[in-house]
Design a protein around this motif. Structure first.
Motif, PDB file in Angstrom:
ATOM      1  N   THR A  41       0.951  -1.217   0.076  1.00 23.85           N
ATOM      2  CA  THR A  41       0.100   0.004  -0.030  1.00 23.85           C
ATOM      3  C   THR A  41       0.957   1.179   0.009  1.00 23.85           C
ATOM      4  O   THR A  41       1.984   1.255   0.536  1.00 23.85           O
ATOM      5  N   LEU A  42       0.124   2.448  -0.662  1.00 27.39           N
ATOM      6  CA  LEU A  42       0.876   3.665  -0.117  1.00 27.39           C
ATOM      7  C   LEU A  42       0.864   4.046   1.241  1.00 27.39           C
ATOM      8  O   LEU A  42      -0.221   4.418   1.911  1.00 27.39           O
ATOM      9  N   GLU A  43       1.985   4.118   1.662  1.00 29.67           N
ATOM     10  CA  GLU A  43       2.308   4.703   2.946  1.00 29.67           C
ATOM     11  C   GLU A  43       3.430   5.471   3.199  1.00 29.67           C
ATOM     12  O   GLU A  43       4.048   5.594   2.289  1.00 29.67           O
ATOM     13  N   PRO A  44       3.433   6.365   4.193  1.00 30.95           N
ATOM     14  CA  PRO A  44       4.632   7.152   4.460  1.00 30.95           C
ATOM     15  C   PRO A  44       5.924   6.531   4.407  1.00 30.95           C
ATOM     16  O   PRO A  44       6.090   5.234   4.843  1.00 30.95           O
ATOM     17  N   PRO A  45       6.949   7.339   3.924  1.00 35.48           N
ATOM     18  CA  PRO A  45       8.307   6.460   3.769  1.00 35.48           C
ATOM     19  C   PRO A  45       8.853   6.150   5.368  1.00 35.48           C
ATOM     20  O   PRO A  45       9.453   4.982   5.182  1.00 35.48           O
ATOM     21  N   TRP A  46       8.750   6.752   6.164  1.00 33.72           N
ATOM     22  CA  TRP A  46       8.990   6.158   7.542  1.00 33.72           C
ATOM     23  C   TRP A  46       8.679   4.961   8.003  1.00 33.72           C
ATOM     24  O   TRP A  46       9.228   4.260   8.538  1.00 33.72           O
ATOM     25  N   LYS A  47       7.290   4.627   7.749  1.00 31.50           N
ATOM     26  CA  LYS A  47       6.900   3.259   7.852  1.00 31.50           C
ATOM     27  C   LYS A  47       7.466   2.250   7.053  1.00 31.50           C
ATOM     28  O   LYS A  47       7.923   1.097   7.655  1.00 31.50           O
ATOM     29  N   ALA A  48       7.549   2.400   5.846  1.00 33.03           N
ATOM     30  CA  ALA A  48       8.609   1.452   5.248  1.00 33.03           C
ATOM     31  C   ALA A  48      10.030   1.274   5.617  1.00 33.03           C
ATOM     32  O   ALA A  48      10.515   0.297   5.625  1.00 33.03           O
ATOM     33  N   GLN A  49      10.588   2.617   6.002  1.00 38.42           N
ATOM     34  CA  GLN A  49      11.837   2.517   6.623  1.00 38.42           C
ATOM     35  C   GLN A  49      11.969   1.716   7.708  1.00 38.42           C
ATOM     36  O   GLN A  49      12.953   0.950   8.074  1.00 38.42           O
ATOM     37  N   LEU A  50      10.891   1.920   8.777  1.00 37.06           N
ATOM     38  CA  LEU A  50      11.230   1.066  10.113  1.00 37.06           C
ATOM     39  C   LEU A  50      10.943  -0.301   9.693  1.00 37.06           C
ATOM     40  O   LEU A  50      11.688  -1.416  10.484  1.00 37.06           O
ATOM     41  N   ARG A  51      10.108  -0.631   8.897  1.00 39.31           N
ATOM     42  CA  ARG A  51       9.800  -2.223   8.409  1.00 39.31           C
ATOM     43  C   ARG A  51      11.218  -2.637   7.837  1.00 39.31           C
ATOM     44  O   ARG A  51      11.580  -3.743   8.230  1.00 39.31           O
ATOM     45  N   GLY A  52      11.818  -2.021   7.045  1.00 44.41           N
ATOM     46  CA  GLY A  52      13.066  -2.323   6.474  1.00 44.41           C
ATOM     47  C   GLY A  52      14.213  -2.446   7.009  1.00 44.41           C
ATOM     48  O   GLY A  52      15.003  -3.239   7.155  1.00 44.41           O
ATOM     49  N   GLY A  53      14.280  -1.576   8.142  1.00 42.09           N
ATOM     50  CA  GLY A  53      15.374  -1.497   9.230  1.00 42.09           C
ATOM     51  C   GLY A  53      15.193  -2.608  10.091  1.00 42.09           C
ATOM     52  O   GLY A  53      16.263  -3.195  10.632  1.00 42.09           O
ATOM     53  N   ILE A  54      14.192  -2.919  10.631  1.00 39.35           N
ATOM     54  CA  ILE A  54      13.911  -4.015  11.606  1.00 39.35           C
ATOM     55  C   ILE A  54      14.382  -5.298  10.623  1.00 39.35           C
ATOM     56  O   ILE A  54      15.275  -6.258  11.182  1.00 39.35           O
ATOM     57  N   VAL A  55      13.958  -5.575   9.557  1.00 40.47           N
ATOM     58  CA  VAL A  55      14.337  -6.771   8.781  1.00 40.47           C
ATOM     59  C   VAL A  55      15.874  -6.815   8.463  1.00 40.47           C
ATOM     60  O   VAL A  55      16.436  -7.701   8.389  1.00 40.47           O
ATOM     61  N   LEU A  56      16.512  -5.589   8.039  1.00 38.78           N
ATOM     62  CA  LEU A  56      17.833  -5.510   7.734  1.00 38.78           C
ATOM     63  C   LEU A  56      18.689  -5.860   8.974  1.00 38.78           C
ATOM     64  O   LEU A  56      19.603  -6.568   8.946  1.00 38.78           O
ATOM     65  N   ALA A  57      18.090  -5.020  10.234  1.00 40.66           N
ATOM     66  CA  ALA A  57      18.968  -5.508  11.328  1.00 40.66           C
ATOM     67  C   ALA A  57      18.752  -6.871  11.892  1.00 40.66           C
ATOM     68  O   ALA A  57      19.841  -7.602  12.230  1.00 40.66           O
ATOM     69  N   LEU A  58      17.784  -7.447  11.627  1.00 39.80           N
ATOM     70  CA  LEU A  58      17.489  -8.978  12.001  1.00 39.80           C
ATOM     71  C   LEU A  58      18.514  -9.579  11.138  1.00 39.80           C
ATOM     72  O   LEU A  58      19.061 -10.659  11.574  1.00 39.80           O
ATOM     73  N   SER A  59      18.519  -9.434   9.805  1.00 41.33           N
ATOM     74  CA  SER A  59      19.436 -10.235   8.853  1.00 41.33           C
ATOM     75  C   SER A  59      20.797 -10.050   9.389  1.00 41.33           C
ATOM     76  O   SER A  59      21.554 -11.006   8.783  1.00 41.33           O
ATOM     77  N   PHE A  60      21.193  -9.160  10.066  1.00 46.41           N
ATOM     78  CA  PHE A  60      22.676  -8.921  10.613  1.00 46.41           C
ATOM     79  C   PHE A  60      22.864 -10.119  11.774  1.00 46.41           C
ATOM     80  O   PHE A  60      24.004 -10.410  11.959  1.00 46.41           O
ATOM     81  N   LEU A  61      21.965 -10.836  12.161  1.00 45.75           N
ATOM     82  CA  LEU A  61      22.023 -11.570  13.399  1.00 45.75           C
ATOM     83  C   LEU A  61      22.340 -13.006  12.823  1.00 45.75           C
ATOM     84  O   LEU A  61      22.572 -14.115  13.791  1.00 45.75           O
TER      85      LEU A  61
END
Length: 168
Positions: A105-125
């Protein structure tokens, strides 16, 4: 290994997983144009971005080595902190890109960035793959995206969401 050692390492990793997406959100809020350029740069030209990041990492490494050699450890620490922040500026764009791919869906960039940040940070583990491949490549890509995004003023790829004004 004592139970206290396990607790310390667990707290460190949990803390990092909370802090990293927050820092990327902060960078996205402070420098939205640079993060938007990084978001567009990484998927458009990943190899060029990676090699630009290697160049930036080489410059930072040489500066740290010089400051360490002349017994200026505080300056070396400042350069290291700046290099990490520089890379995090590009990683904020990578987090926003990953998050934009995870939404329908179209949502503000910060929501996508938070979701992507969580996925990216978890992938580091992820053992070995995350530690030795995903994390270092992401740092280099982030440094390259920040370098190209700051020095080459391309238009922002993703339109930034304007906050709605409330009527009083």
């Amino acid at each position: 290994m004592l139970m206290a050692d396990v607790a310390i390492w667990t707290a460190l990793f949990v803390g990092l997983m909370v802090v990293l997406p927050a820092v990327w959100l902060l960078f996205g809020a402070l420098w939205p144009a640079a993060v938007g350029r990084a978001q567009g740069r990484i998927p458009a030209r990943p190899a060029a971005t990676f090699f630009a990041g290697l160049g930036a990492a080489l410059v930072f490494t040489v500066l740290i080595a010089i400051f360490t050699k002349v017994n200026a450890a505080p300056l070396a620490l400042v350069v290291f902190a700046f290099a990490l922040g520089w890379s995090f500026l590009g990683l904020a764009g990578l987090a926003r890109h990953v998050g934009s791919r995870l939404t329908s869906t179209l949502e503000p960039p910060w929501k996508a960035q938070l979701r992507g940040g969580i996925v990216l940070a978890l992938s580091f583990l992820v053992p070995f793959l995350g530690w030795l491949l995903i994390f270092p490549i992401s740092l280099v890509l982030g440094a390259g995206a920040a370098t190209i995004g700051v020095f080459r003023r391309a238009p922002v790829v993703v339109p930034l969401h304007e906050p709605e004004k409330a009527e009083v």
